[in-house]
Write a protein that holds these residues in place. Sequence first.
Motif, PDB file in Angstrom:
ATOM      1  N   TRP A  39       0.841  -1.198   0.000  1.00  0.00           N
ATOM      2  CA  TRP A  39       0.000   0.000   0.000  1.00  0.00           C
ATOM      3  C   TRP A  39       0.876   1.248   0.000  1.00  0.00           C
ATOM      4  O   TRP A  39       0.674   2.156  -0.799  1.00  0.00           O
TER       5      TRP A  39
ATOM      6  N   CYS B 117       2.609   1.554  -3.471  1.00  0.00           N
ATOM      7  CA  CYS B 117       1.831   1.696  -4.707  1.00  0.00           C
ATOM      8  C   CYS B 117       0.751   2.771  -4.693  1.00  0.00           C
ATOM      9  O   CYS B 117       0.388   3.283  -5.753  1.00  0.00           O
TER      10      CYS B 117
ATOM     11  N   LYS C 116     -11.669   4.711  -5.852  1.00  0.00           N
ATOM     12  CA  LYS C 116     -11.427   3.649  -6.820  1.00  0.00           C
ATOM     13  C   LYS C 116      -9.935   3.576  -7.118  1.00  0.00           C
ATOM     14  O   LYS C 116      -9.249   4.602  -7.174  1.00  0.00           O
ATOM     15  N   LEU C 117      -9.436   2.348  -7.331  1.00  0.00           N
ATOM     16  CA  LEU C 117      -8.033   2.189  -7.713  1.00  0.00           C
ATOM     17  C   LEU C 117      -7.913   2.281  -9.225  1.00  0.00           C
ATOM     18  O   LEU C 117      -8.699   1.671  -9.956  1.00  0.00           O
TER      19      LEU C 117
ATOM     20  N   SER D 274      -5.873   1.543 -12.818  1.00  0.00           N
ATOM     21  CA  SER D 274      -5.263   0.296 -13.294  1.00  0.00           C
ATOM     22  C   SER D 274      -3.777   0.227 -12.940  1.00  0.00           C
ATOM     23  O   SER D 274      -3.258  -0.844 -12.629  1.00  0.00           O
TER      24      SER D 274
ATOM     25  N   THR E 166      -2.303   1.460 -10.257  1.00  0.00           N
ATOM     26  CA  THR E 166      -2.203   1.115  -8.839  1.00  0.00           C
ATOM     27  C   THR E 166      -2.553  -0.354  -8.612  1.00  0.00           C
ATOM     28  O   THR E 166      -1.869  -1.053  -7.861  1.00  0.00           O
ATOM     29  N   GLU E 167      -3.599  -0.836  -9.283  1.00  0.00           N
ATOM     30  CA  GLU E 167      -3.974  -2.252  -9.160  1.00  0.00           C
ATOM     31  C   GLU E 167      -2.828  -3.153  -9.617  1.00  0.00           C
ATOM     32  O   GLU E 167      -2.509  -4.141  -8.949  1.00  0.00           O
ATOM     33  N   THR E 168      -2.227  -2.825 -10.748  1.00  0.00           N
ATOM     34  CA  THR E 168      -1.114  -3.611 -11.270  1.00  0.00           C
ATOM     35  C   THR E 168       0.061  -3.587 -10.310  1.00  0.00           C
ATOM     36  O   THR E 168       0.682  -4.620 -10.032  1.00  0.00           O
TER      37      THR E 168
ATOM     38  N   ALA F 215      -0.743  -5.799  -7.266  1.00  0.00           N
ATOM     39  CA  ALA F 215      -0.685  -7.224  -7.618  1.00  0.00           C
ATOM     40  C   ALA F 215       0.760  -7.685  -7.787  1.00  0.00           C
ATOM     41  O   ALA F 215       1.154  -8.734  -7.262  1.00  0.00           O
TER      42      ALA F 215
END
Length: 90
Positions: free
Chosen positions: A43, A46, A53-54, A56, A58-60, A63
């Motif tokens: 966290w 990133c 909402k995250l 893309s 940040t999501e990548t 992950a």
Amino acid sequence: MSSFGSADTGKPNVDPELQDFLMAENERARLSAQIHEFTDICWDKCVEKPSNKLDSRTETCLANCVNRFVDTSLLITQRFAQSLQKSQGM
């Protein structure tokens, strides 16, 4: 004169089912602690600014960060197991 366990070991007799349960609970607790650690580190690494909402990117990042921690943990565990096997084989 021992009231608990056998005189041979000096340890109390423990129900194997209870031992299995306690080992499983210990593993669950360690896994939970590891997940919290991954979450905190990834966290901070990133997420630049929290929002509803995250995106893309940040999501990548999250992950990939968690996957690297998992890969590293597995590698360390495998190396430790190999080292242990070698030392027991000698």
